[in-house]
Design a protein around this motif. Sequence first.
Motif, short mmCIF file in Angstrom:
data_model
loop_
_atom_site.label_atom_id
_atom_site.label_comp_id
_atom_site.label_asym_id
_atom_site.label_seq_id
_atom_site.Cartn_x
_atom_site.Cartn_y
_atom_site.Cartn_z
N SER A 100 0.92 -1.23 0.02
CA SER A 100 -0.14 -0.13 -0.18
C SER A 100 0.84 0.85 0.17
O SER A 100 0.05 2.37 -0.69
CB SER A 100 -1.23 -0.04 1.37
N GLU A 103 2.26 2.25 -3.54
CA GLU A 103 1.31 2.51 -4.63
C GLU A 103 -0.13 3.75 -3.64
O GLU A 103 -0.02 4.17 -4.73
CB GLU A 103 -0.71 1.30 -4.31
N GLU A 104 0.39 4.23 -2.90
CA GLU A 104 0.08 5.27 -2.67
C GLU A 104 0.89 6.38 -2.24
O GLU A 104 0.28 7.92 -3.41
CB GLU A 104 0.08 5.98 -1.52
#
Length: 309
Positions: A100, A103-104
């Motif tokens: 995550s 991805e962020e």
Amino acid sequence: MPDRIVAGSPVVVFFYGGSWKRGEKGKYGFVGHSLSSKGYITVIPDYRLYPEVTFPAFVEDGAEVLTWVRENVDQARNGVVVMGHSAGAHIAALLALDQSYLEEAGQSSGIIRGMIGLAGPYGFNPMKYRSTQPIFANVEVIEKAMPVTFACSAKIPLLLFHGSDDSIVIPENSRELKRRVYECAGNVKYFELDDIGHFSIVLGLSDSFLAKNAIQSSIEIFLQSLSRQSGRTASTEFIAKTHISGGEEFKAYVVLNVDQRFGGEELVAWSKEQIAAYKYPRILEIRDRLPMTATGKILKKELKAEIAY
């Protein structure tokens, strides 16, 4: 920068420790020197610390660093190996295991090719210790701050070190991460070093440290294997069926992805070195140029997963 860069090598990004409260990159020049002297480009960034920020800001900073490296360092086309000591190993592990963060940051998690951790607090609960409670006070689900939570997400090889005499971050942290990754058929190697404490382990990257070979040689083998894999043609693989232990036969396969530009004899010799690094007693079988379709079927049947190293 190295005088001569290892062909196909990833960039190493090292995160220093300091309980998420202290530290600066200027004190870790010896780490950069150790790795660059062996031909590996090394980046040592600063990141925000408590009390300026709390978790997960310093991990998010790490993701931004990897994005910068990918966009500004040509060698990063071969990927990045995240590496860290103590709190820095915690950051490196979360970047490697919890997709995550990248991805962020708008970056693919595929940029990370491997993770090297020295004395990381992978399994500790920060809310149980007064010194770390305020750093992690804003975490709603504390398990999200613990790298072991994401052990089964490991898609890359992990190399872990811990000193047996570490009383600040106890070795059980690395043991637990190793155990969980292994149980999920992941690729992890763990070295527990006798008579080594929490701070002396990072000195294993210094040329003046007496026990440096135990750490530096393992790291170099690890990075060499990833360098060999870069730009590989996927149709060439080596499979080793392994060993008999305690009267029972266990089947496992080490899949060594290599570039066909290397000669046959060199490939076989290198493959034997890599298999030996797993400390299996003997090689029962090596088959070269096994089609990927057949490889996938064998691995799915026997191991349920592929170990690529």
